[in-house]
Design a protein around this motif. Structure first.
Motif, PDB file in Angstrom:
ATOM      1  N   THR A  96      79.945  18.733  -1.217  1.00  0.00           N
ATOM      2  CA  THR A  96      81.005  19.576  -1.777  1.00  0.00           C
ATOM      3  C   THR A  96      82.325  18.800  -1.830  1.00  0.00           C
ATOM      4  O   THR A  96      82.517  17.807  -1.110  1.00  0.00           O
ATOM      5  CB  THR A  96      81.223  20.831  -0.909  1.00  0.00           C
ATOM      6  OG1 THR A  96      81.709  20.411   0.373  1.00  0.00           O
ATOM      7  CG2 THR A  96      79.933  21.626  -0.749  1.00  0.00           C
ATOM      8  N   GLU A  99      83.856  18.244   1.419  1.00  0.00           N
ATOM      9  CA  GLU A  99      83.174  17.183   2.171  1.00  0.00           C
ATOM     10  C   GLU A  99      83.486  15.809   1.566  1.00  0.00           C
ATOM     11  O   GLU A  99      83.643  14.818   2.288  1.00  0.00           O
ATOM     12  CB  GLU A  99      81.660  17.426   2.166  1.00  0.00           C
ATOM     13  CG  GLU A  99      81.249  18.637   3.003  1.00  0.00           C
ATOM     14  CD  GLU A  99      79.812  19.109   2.773  1.00  0.00           C
ATOM     15  OE1 GLU A  99      79.267  19.781   3.655  1.00  0.00           O
ATOM     16  OE2 GLU A  99      79.223  18.813   1.699  1.00  0.00           O
ATOM     17  N   ASP A 273      76.313  24.243  10.870  1.00  0.00           N
ATOM     18  CA  ASP A 273      76.984  23.002  10.478  1.00  0.00           C
ATOM     19  C   ASP A 273      76.015  21.826  10.578  1.00  0.00           C
ATOM     20  O   ASP A 273      75.786  21.104   9.609  1.00  0.00           O
ATOM     21  CB  ASP A 273      78.204  22.805  11.406  1.00  0.00           C
ATOM     22  CG  ASP A 273      78.928  21.478  11.165  1.00  0.00           C
ATOM     23  OD1 ASP A 273      78.299  20.511  10.707  1.00  0.00           O
ATOM     24  OD2 ASP A 273      80.137  21.398  11.466  1.00  0.00           O
ATOM     25  N   PHE A 277      75.152  21.642   6.563  1.00  0.00           N
ATOM     26  CA  PHE A 277      76.301  21.091   5.834  1.00  0.00           C
ATOM     27  C   PHE A 277      75.952  19.697   5.337  1.00  0.00           C
ATOM     28  O   PHE A 277      75.058  19.023   5.863  1.00  0.00           O
ATOM     29  CB  PHE A 277      77.556  21.082   6.718  1.00  0.00           C
ATOM     30  CG  PHE A 277      78.119  22.468   6.987  1.00  0.00           C
ATOM     31  CD1 PHE A 277      77.508  23.610   6.466  1.00  0.00           C
ATOM     32  CD2 PHE A 277      79.251  22.637   7.766  1.00  0.00           C
ATOM     33  CE1 PHE A 277      78.009  24.891   6.711  1.00  0.00           C
ATOM     34  CE2 PHE A 277      79.770  23.912   8.020  1.00  0.00           C
ATOM     35  CZ  PHE A 277      79.150  25.036   7.499  1.00  0.00           C
ATOM     36  N   LYS A 306      73.414  33.914   8.379  1.00  0.00           N
ATOM     37  CA  LYS A 306      74.447  32.966   7.932  1.00  0.00           C
ATOM     38  C   LYS A 306      73.912  32.052   6.828  1.00  0.00           C
ATOM     39  O   LYS A 306      74.607  31.722   5.873  1.00  0.00           O
ATOM     40  CB  LYS A 306      74.918  32.084   9.102  1.00  0.00           C
ATOM     41  CG  LYS A 306      75.731  32.803  10.119  1.00  0.00           C
ATOM     42  CD  LYS A 306      77.173  32.900   9.679  1.00  0.00           C
ATOM     43  CE  LYS A 306      78.035  33.416  10.811  1.00  0.00           C
ATOM     44  NZ  LYS A 306      79.184  34.164  10.364  1.00  0.00           N
ATOM     45  N   LEU A 310      75.108  31.232   2.584  1.00  0.00           N
ATOM     46  CA  LEU A 310      75.649  29.958   2.109  1.00  0.00           C
ATOM     47  C   LEU A 310      75.521  29.879   0.587  1.00  0.00           C
ATOM     48  O   LEU A 310      74.418  29.979   0.047  1.00  0.00           O
ATOM     49  CB  LEU A 310      74.860  28.785   2.726  1.00  0.00           C
ATOM     50  CG  LEU A 310      75.024  28.551   4.218  1.00  0.00           C
ATOM     51  CD1 LEU A 310      74.011  27.505   4.698  1.00  0.00           C
ATOM     52  CD2 LEU A 310      76.449  28.106   4.548  1.00  0.00           C
ATOM     53  N   LYS A 311      76.636  29.667  -0.085  1.00  0.00           N
ATOM     54  CA  LYS A 311      76.552  29.593  -1.545  1.00  0.00           C
ATOM     55  C   LYS A 311      76.143  28.183  -1.962  1.00  0.00           C
ATOM     56  O   LYS A 311      76.814  27.206  -1.650  1.00  0.00           O
ATOM     57  CB  LYS A 311      77.906  29.957  -2.158  1.00  0.00           C
ATOM     58  CG  LYS A 311      77.854  29.988  -3.688  1.00  0.00           C
ATOM     59  CD  LYS A 311      79.177  30.424  -4.266  1.00  0.00           C
ATOM     60  CE  LYS A 311      79.276  30.357  -5.773  1.00  0.00           C
ATOM     61  NZ  LYS A 311      78.419  29.491  -6.509  1.00  0.00           N
ATOM     62  N   GLU A 319      83.919  27.294  -4.417  1.00  0.00           N
ATOM     63  CA  GLU A 319      83.192  28.332  -3.667  1.00  0.00           C
ATOM     64  C   GLU A 319      81.931  27.790  -2.990  1.00  0.00           C
ATOM     65  O   GLU A 319      81.367  28.416  -2.095  1.00  0.00           O
ATOM     66  CB  GLU A 319      82.739  29.454  -4.616  1.00  0.00           C
ATOM     67  CG  GLU A 319      83.872  30.165  -5.352  1.00  0.00           C
ATOM     68  CD  GLU A 319      84.669  31.015  -4.385  1.00  0.00           C
ATOM     69  OE1 GLU A 319      84.065  31.896  -3.763  1.00  0.00           O
ATOM     70  OE2 GLU A 319      85.886  30.759  -4.242  1.00  0.00           O
ATOM     71  N   THR A 320      81.471  26.648  -3.474  1.00  0.00           N
ATOM     72  CA  THR A 320      80.185  26.123  -3.003  1.00  0.00           C
ATOM     73  C   THR A 320      80.255  25.672  -1.551  1.00  0.00           C
ATOM     74  O   THR A 320      81.198  25.007  -1.140  1.00  0.00           O
ATOM     75  CB  THR A 320      79.742  24.946  -3.902  1.00  0.00           C
ATOM     76  OG1 THR A 320      79.478  25.463  -5.203  1.00  0.00           O
ATOM     77  CG2 THR A 320      78.498  24.257  -3.368  1.00  0.00           C
ATOM     78  N   LYS A 321      79.219  26.035  -0.797  1.00  0.00           N
ATOM     79  CA  LYS A 321      79.130  25.573   0.594  1.00  0.00           C
ATOM     80  C   LYS A 321      78.062  24.494   0.724  1.00  0.00           C
ATOM     81  O   LYS A 321      78.140  23.628   1.599  1.00  0.00           O
ATOM     82  CB  LYS A 321      78.786  26.743   1.525  1.00  0.00           C
ATOM     83  CG  LYS A 321      79.960  27.673   1.762  1.00  0.00           C
ATOM     84  CD  LYS A 321      80.977  27.028   2.712  1.00  0.00           C
ATOM     85  CE  LYS A 321      82.214  27.855   2.961  1.00  0.00           C
ATOM     86  NZ  LYS A 321      83.127  27.941   1.826  1.00  0.00           N
ATOM     87  N   ILE A 322      77.027  24.571  -0.138  1.00  0.00           N
ATOM     88  CA  ILE A 322      75.939  23.595  -0.088  1.00  0.00           C
ATOM     89  C   ILE A 322      75.744  23.004  -1.487  1.00  0.00           C
ATOM     90  O   ILE A 322      75.362  23.717  -2.433  1.00  0.00           O
ATOM     91  CB  ILE A 322      74.608  24.268   0.370  1.00  0.00           C
ATOM     92  CG1 ILE A 322      74.782  24.983   1.720  1.00  0.00           C
ATOM     93  CG2 ILE A 322      73.468  23.241   0.424  1.00  0.00           C
ATOM     94  CD1 ILE A 322      74.986  24.081   2.923  1.00  0.00           C
TER      95      ILE A 322
END
Ligand code: UN1
Length: 480
Positions: A96, A99, A273, A277, A306, A310-311, A319-322
């Protein structure tokens, strides 16, 4: 910004024009070509090594202040451009944007850290066992280093290998990973902009043949490699055959133990995480969650909740988490291991299905697999994707035995409120790095990094340990 870059090798301070038969694609949207890339081989490596060899004497003799200033300036430039370089990194690797920018900042800080280390190289002064004789030890530069770097940290790892090599007076030939050459090229360009003399740092872009040519080259004094265990074994063999120094960082199958006395929310945050992540594409990722009976069901349920939230999406969408896997190959490896785990009796708690998004990218649904046993393939082999499995245990001793029961030993974590168990784990975990109430992944840049068993070979990387691999000690005796 969807421009396509035309990459070149860097040899003897020049961008070397070449045909560009290759391309690096954006894993978030594979219609987009991030860079057209040359396909180097032994001839380019020959020229790069010759340039590095010619540049070595003057660079080795340069005042450490000169080397320090250049690294510091490069760190500053990279910091100023963190958003642009971080975006390029995310477009090319798929982690992301947060990251990607974070990793770029890490690379900048590594350059600045080694700007300081350049000034701190020191030896010892000892009395001889013979009266009237004095002994001094010096650390001296070694020569030309070959650096072979992976795609998953496309700027931090080139920086953490190149910065100490350069700080201590060596010269370098760098081969970046196939999927991520543009980020490495950006680093090399910035170091030149910061004033690096020609030939001190050379870049050869290409496939495995470039790495092989580096490993086999008679004028490469040392090779630092991060990548798979299989390739690493070949690198070591080749280097040892001609007595070159070698340092390898390879896989992990990192355990995270969660004991009954852990704070549930904290344990879930740490596992989320460590396991998911950066799309699970970290050699330090937690892939085995070893959970004590009393907290097991609550932990699995809360973590699954959770993970479902995760988007998954384009690395560039805030907005993306992964983000996606780096390549089709990596995506398929994740799905293959999910099938293997199912075949072994694992229960898919969440994920596991093929993900259909609007974008043509290499997406993987984050997947949590419960009811697995130590010894299954899912718990022995590295997946390198957003996939984690849980193993139920009755007590700490069983958890520790399972944590230690694989061929890898990079990072190992425990979540507990027991000081006794935390301390015991720090001593007895067979891993190069232990984490108490912290994720197994996400390390500091100013301390030693490395593993035990099949995870690492040779001296430690990073921090004050890096001087070991990138200098050689000379012992001088003198009598008045
Ligand atoms: C981290 O966890 O912060 O290739 C770094 C890798 C490791 C680096 C991990 N060499 O994933």
């Amino acid at each position: 910004m969807t421009e396509t870059l035309d990459l070149t090798h860097w040899i003897d301070g020049e961008r070397v024009a070449a045909d560009r038969p290759g391309e690096s694609l954006n894993p978030s949207d594979t219609r987009e070509v991030v860079a057209r890339t040359p396909d180097g081989g032994a001839p380019e490596v020959d020229r790069a090594v010759a340039a590095a060899k010619a540049a070595f004497p003057a660079w080795a003799e340069a005042s450490p202040e000169v080397r320090s200033d250049i690294l510091d300036r490069a760190g500053q430039l990279l910091m100023e451009r963190k958003d642009a370089v971080g975006r390029l990194l995310s477009r090319e690797e798929g982690k992301t944007l947060a990251e990607g920018v974070g990793e770029t900042v890490r690379a900048a800080r590594i350059l600045k850290y080694f700007a300081g280390e350049a000034l701190r190289v020191h030896g010892q002064n000892l009395a001889s066992v013979r009266p009237g004789v004095e002994i001094q030890t010096y650390r001296q530069p070694v020569g030309v280093y070959g650096l072979i770097t992976p795609w998953n940290f496309p700027i931090a790892i080139p920086a953490w290998k190149a910065a100490p090599a350069l700080a201590f007076g060596n010269t370098v030939v760098l081969k970046p990973a196939g999927p991520t050459p543009a980020t490495a090229e950006a680093l090399v360009a910035i170091l030149h902009e910061a004033g690096l003399p020609k030939g001190v740092l050379n870049l050869v872009i290409g496939r495995g043949g470039v790495g092989q040519a580096i490993v086999d080259h008679k004028d490469i004094a040392g090779v630092s490699f991060t990548g798979s265990q299989k390739v690493g074994a070949g690198v070591a063999e080749g280097a040892v055959r001609r007595q070159a120094r070698v340092q390898l960082e390879m896989g992990g199958k990192n355990p995270l133990i969660v004991l009954d006395d852990a704070d549930l929310e904290r344990a879930v945050t740490i596992a989320l995480d460590g396991s998911f992540f950066a799309t699970g594409q970290r050699c330090t990722a937690s892939s085995r969650l070893i959970v004590q009976d009393g907290i097991h069901d609550r932990f699995v349920e809360a973590l699954a909740e959770k993970v479902r939230g995760l988007k998954v999406g384009s690395a560039l969408d805030p907005e993306t988490k992964i983000g996606p896997a780096v390549s089709e190959d990596q995506r398929e490896t994740s799905y293959r291991y999910i099938d293997i785990a199912k075949g072994e009796g694992g229960r898919i708690v969440t994920g596991g299905e093929r993900l259909q998004l609007d974008l043509p990218g290499w997406y993987v649904q984050p997947t949590l697999i419960a009811d697995t046993e130590a010894g299954m393939r899912i718990n022995s082999e590295e997946v390198f994707g957003p996939v984690a499995s849980t193993i139920r245990v009755k007590d700490y001793e069983q958890a520790l035995a399972i944590a230690n029961g694989v061929e890898f030993g990079l990072s190992a974590g425990i979540v507990t409120s027991s000081l006794k168990h935390a301390r015991d784990f720090q001593r007895r975990a067979r891993a190069g790095m232990t984490m108490v109430n912290l994720p197994t992944a996400g390390v500091d840049y100013h301390v030693p990094f490395g593993g035990t068993k099949s995870s690492s070979y040779g001296p430690r990387e990073q921090g004050f340990a890096a001087v070991e691999f990138f200098t050689q000690t000379k012992t001088s005796y003198s009598a008045g």
